[in-house]
Design an enzyme around this catalytic site. Sequence first.
Site, PDB file in Angstrom:
ATOM      1  N   CYS A 381       0.829  -1.204   0.000  1.00  0.00           N
ATOM      2  CA  CYS A 381       0.000   0.000   0.000  1.00  0.00           C
ATOM      3  C   CYS A 381       0.871   1.266   0.000  1.00  0.00           C
ATOM      4  O   CYS A 381       1.495   1.571  -1.002  1.00  0.00           O
ATOM      5  CB  CYS A 381      -0.986  -0.014   1.171  1.00  0.00           C
ATOM      6  SG  CYS A 381      -2.368   1.137   0.957  1.00  0.00           S
ATOM      7  N   HIS A 507      -3.592  -5.065   0.093  1.00  0.00           N
ATOM      8  CA  HIS A 507      -3.143  -5.611   1.381  1.00  0.00           C
ATOM      9  C   HIS A 507      -3.199  -7.143   1.359  1.00  0.00           C
ATOM     10  O   HIS A 507      -4.185  -7.743   1.819  1.00  0.00           O
ATOM     11  CB  HIS A 507      -4.015  -5.073   2.516  1.00  0.00           C
ATOM     12  CG  HIS A 507      -3.784  -3.635   2.837  1.00  0.00           C
ATOM     13  ND1 HIS A 507      -2.862  -3.217   3.771  1.00  0.00           N
ATOM     14  CD2 HIS A 507      -4.343  -2.515   2.333  1.00  0.00           C
ATOM     15  CE1 HIS A 507      -2.876  -1.895   3.834  1.00  0.00           C
ATOM     16  NE2 HIS A 507      -3.756  -1.444   2.968  1.00  0.00           N
ATOM     17  N   GLU A 509      -1.755  -9.235   3.184  1.00  0.00           N
ATOM     18  CA  GLU A 509      -1.701  -9.846   4.515  1.00  0.00           C
ATOM     19  C   GLU A 509      -3.071 -10.307   5.000  1.00  0.00           C
ATOM     20  O   GLU A 509      -3.173 -11.218   5.835  1.00  0.00           O
ATOM     21  CB  GLU A 509      -1.077  -8.876   5.528  1.00  0.00           C
ATOM     22  CG  GLU A 509      -1.893  -7.639   5.869  1.00  0.00           C
ATOM     23  CD  GLU A 509      -1.625  -6.452   4.957  1.00  0.00           C
ATOM     24  OE1 GLU A 509      -1.891  -5.307   5.382  1.00  0.00           O
ATOM     25  OE2 GLU A 509      -1.158  -6.673   3.821  1.00  0.00           O
TER      26      GLU A 509
END
Length: 547
Positions: A381, A507, A509
């Site tokens: 990001c 993102h 994750e």
Amino acid sequence: MTKHIFVTGGVVSSLGKGLTSASIGMLLEQRGLRVRMQKLDPYINVDPGTMSPYQHGEVYVLDDGSETDLDLGHYERFTSGKLSRDCNYTTGQIYLSVIEKERKGQFLGKTVQVIPHITNEIKSVIKRMGGDDVDVVITEIGGTVGDIESLPFLEAIRQFSLDVGRENCLYMHLTLVPYLKAADELKTKPTQHSVGQLREIGIQPDVLVCRCEHSISRDDREKIALFCNVPVEAVIEEKDKDFSIYEVPISLVDNKLDELIVKKLGLPASTLDITPWTDLLHRLRNPRHEISIAVVGKYAEHKDAYKSIYEAIDHAGMHHQAQIRIGRIQSADIEREGAERLLSGYHGILVPGGFGERGIEGKVQAIRFARERGIPFFGICLGMQCAVIEYGRGVVKLENAHSSEFDKDTHHPVICLLDEQQNVTQMGGTMRLGSQPTKLDRHSLSGRAYEADEVAERHRHRYEFNNKYRQQFEANGMRFAGTSPDGGLVEIIEVPEHPWFVAVQFHPEFKSKPLKAHPLFAGFVEAAIQRRITKIENEEKQTISQR
């Protein structure tokens, strides 16, 4: 009929209700049950999207664009049930909904009160989670028993059992049994007081999960059971885990919590199989590699601010059977002390997301250090945007290239505001949010990692790569490895001549799980492992040549 488990907490906050709830969800799934998870938060913010990471940790984004509590990250990592905006409600959302109904005249002139209107609204969002496609709904109540903010939620779940039948509800209370070193004993009184407060509200817990540093003796368990009015087998020990949070489900199984839940709720469960989980812990305990990765962020000193980042790194470590030491580096410290001093020796550098100007130049310096030294780099990001700024300045030679977010007067705004964000004036849920498709270059590092032509990843940002500079960056060696399907938005950048230089606008994750590491994190960690292996081999060759 759908069964409901309500998880409350007492004595102190941060006992790990979210992790415990997620672990229970995983165990019930492993018994063949269909589970849904929900978190009810007592704070008045409509969602955590406008809250500082220092206040509340990371904001966890779902596929549908909901900005939610970080505990939903635990739910997704441990269970397979799909989460949506119905899975996280706050006091702010509840009151906002009731007030909007009142403004529309839906209460027919009645006085709107906490009971029954607010509690009815809370019960309605709990009931929404049930259905023919789910066996068990686990609802975690945020905060601590005794907090004034939590009272409407506790009253609502008290009433809930009257609506659906006590046999369809199970109340689980997570509490603390502290150890006093001076007295060399565990103290049960805080638990007794906490349960006493719950019973004053009208809730008799069915199960007590007792957080503790030392094992609870049979005598102490019997004492807790007697004073708290629960069977002794319903006093469950949950000792602190020094090794890994992924030991929690195993600990609960050892204390037969899953059996107790199945029995109390009369659930048609199959035999528990946690072999995949025990295999995971075996790989974790027996690493074949040891590496170090620096996470250079704005909120590095607050562990929960990058919770999913750290977990995703751990998942990749488990995938490659590697023990990973994570260095939490403040980007502002790099501005003062330099990248050489703080980042030398790390096998990989990750720059995560964030908002605001503080520490930006430190991130840029860290990225330059990784690019020039050939250290595996992963930007996420804002980390991608900083990588574009660094590459624009250092390689494309655009003097003072910057993001218009931080320098509105820059001559080279290589990062600019999304078109859809130009006229946005209200904060909260107004960014580019949720799952968005990315078309991949299959010949790139990212394409090979994903082994796909297109993927969907979650976004949370207002700014993007400025397409006016795309040709200049490509001419100077940058690869745009992923874009939106129409090619209008840059999603992934790479530097092909670098061992691993990948940065993404989304993102990743949020899509990583302990049993299924995210492909990009797995690729990043693999590159870091290879760097360490190469370094060791070079050192051995140098030693031999010196002889």
